[in-house]
Design a protein around this motif. Structure first.
Motif, mmCIF file in Angstrom:
data_model
loop_
_atom_site.group_PDB
_atom_site.id
_atom_site.type_symbol
_atom_site.label_atom_id
_atom_site.label_comp_id
_atom_site.label_asym_id
_atom_site.label_seq_id
_atom_site.Cartn_x
_atom_site.Cartn_y
_atom_site.Cartn_z
ATOM 1 N N ILE A 6 0.868 -1.174 0.000
ATOM 2 C CA ILE A 6 0.000 0.000 0.000
ATOM 3 C C ILE A 6 0.905 1.224 0.000
ATOM 4 C CG2 ILE A 6 -1.868 1.225 1.162
ATOM 5 C CD1 ILE A 6 -2.554 -1.432 2.567
ATOM 6 N N GLY A 13 -5.657 3.660 3.740
ATOM 7 C CA GLY A 13 -4.704 2.577 3.567
ATOM 8 C C GLY A 13 -4.500 1.765 4.837
ATOM 9 N N HIS A 63 0.231 -7.419 -5.478
ATOM 10 C CA HIS A 63 -0.776 -6.382 -5.672
ATOM 11 C C HIS A 63 -0.250 -5.060 -5.113
ATOM 12 C CE1 HIS A 63 -3.103 -10.072 -6.007
ATOM 13 N NE2 HIS A 63 -4.067 -9.378 -6.600
ATOM 14 N N VAL A 65 -1.402 -1.197 -4.234
ATOM 15 C CA VAL A 65 -2.454 -0.194 -4.050
ATOM 16 C C VAL A 65 -1.764 1.155 -3.955
ATOM 17 C CG1 VAL A 65 -4.338 0.639 -2.598
ATOM 18 C CG2 VAL A 65 -3.953 -1.830 -2.868
ATOM 19 N N VAL A 102 -4.055 -1.195 -8.149
ATOM 20 C CA VAL A 102 -5.299 -0.491 -7.846
ATOM 21 C C VAL A 102 -4.930 0.941 -7.469
ATOM 22 C CG1 VAL A 102 -7.340 -0.345 -6.383
ATOM 23 C CG2 VAL A 102 -6.485 -2.584 -7.106
ATOM 24 N N LEU A 195 -11.774 -1.130 -1.670
ATOM 25 C CA LEU A 195 -10.442 -1.490 -2.150
ATOM 26 C C LEU A 195 -10.152 -2.969 -1.897
ATOM 27 C CD1 LEU A 195 -8.491 1.659 -0.940
ATOM 28 C CD2 LEU A 195 -8.784 0.944 -3.327
ATOM 29 N N LEU A 199 -9.275 -5.954 -4.716
ATOM 30 C CA LEU A 199 -8.096 -6.823 -4.642
ATOM 31 C C LEU A 199 -8.464 -8.296 -4.671
ATOM 32 C CD1 LEU A 199 -6.051 -4.853 -1.968
ATOM 33 C CD2 LEU A 199 -5.468 -5.101 -4.382
#
Length: 283
Positions: A6, A13, A63, A65, A102, A195, A199
């Motif tokens: 993040i 977050g 992933h 963010v 994302v 969010l 994910l």
């Protein structure tokens, strides 16, 4: 197991990190400050606008963010946060395992719609520099080789975000009545939940609007908060500048499985006010 970075791990977050940890993901939170993260999340201190600070990043991130906030409200700061920052981060990050980005964007990419409904198919028409920069950032990430999804969040509210509440309490809030100015909100916990959902989706769409279920005329929202606070009714005044009156639809996000805990900002704000009052009374 998802390994999630993040970048810009602030209020939303941090709430997202707690959700990810609860479902067994590995989480890193990157931020400029040394504020604590939820237990189990690994903190990274760096400045996304300064490539020299982006060292010793974790490997094997699956992933990303991107939820950065600009250091100031001017175009140069926005460009550093949303255009330079992602470029610097992706250049420094081990992306061999990266499967999705994302990007936390904003409904500021939309303009004035006279109170009409707006969704992901509505052409963006940002009235101010912040929306223009965010739209440019969305396009830049969409052009990368990794799949990218932008979540265009409406106005955030929640614990610790007291500016509007204090304005209404002091009788300083103003809102137009005829014609009404339509406003759109989402609680910070629901933004984090949205969010988290994106994910988890195997193939999310490129764009989602992140908003609750209930667009409200601004004067109705202010009046409801004034009643709850025992404050004077808000006076009539000009609409906020640089936003535009519109009703944002969360139909696409809802269809993907989103169910906001706070579907109406009137009840969401009331819960924030009550929790703050209870906290004060217990001291």
């Amino acid at each position: 197991m998802q390994r999630v970075l993040i970048a810009g791990c602030g209020d939303v977050g941090t709430r997202l990190a707690a959700r990810l940890l609860a479902r067994g993901a590995a989480v890193w939170g990157l931020r400029r400050s040394a504020r604590p993260l939820p237990p189990g999340a690994l903190a990274l201190r760096a400045d996304l606008s300064d490539p020299a600070t982006l060292r010793e990043l974790p490997r094997g991130i699956t992933h990303l963010v991107y939820a950065a906030a600009p250091a100031a409200r001017d175009e140069a700061a926005y460009r550093r946060a949303f255009l330079d920052g992602p470029r610097h981060l992706l250049a420094a990050l081990d992306t061999a395992a990266l499967v999705r980005i994302v990007f936390v964007s904003s409904s500021a990419v939309y303009g004035e719609h006279g109170g009409g409904w707006v969704d992901e198919a509505t052409p963006p028409d940002p009235p101010s520099f912040n929306g223009r920069v965010l739209l440019e950032a969305e396009a830049a990430l969409a052009a990368q080789r990794w799949p990218a999804t932008a979540l265009r969040l409406a106005g955030l509210y929640g614990p610790g975000r007291t500016r509007l509440i204090e304005q209404i309490r002091a009788g300083r809030a103003r809102a137009p009545r005829d014609p009404p100015f339509w406003s759109n909100r989402i609680h910070v916990d629901d933004a984090a939940a949205a969010l988290d959902l994106l994910l988890k989706l195997p193939a999310p769409a490129p764009i989602y609007v992140g908003v609750d279920d209930t667009p409200l005329p601004l004067h109705e929202l202010y009046a409801a908060l004034a009643v709850h606070l025992g404050a004077p009714p808000p006076a009539e005044g000009p609409p906020p500048s640089g936003i535009g009156s519109k009703r944002l639809s969360n139909a696409r996000l809802r269809a993907a499985g989103f169910a906001p805990r706070w579907p109406d900002a009137r009840s969401g704000y009331a819960a924030v006010i009550d929790a703050a009052a209870a906290s004060t009374a217990s001291r």
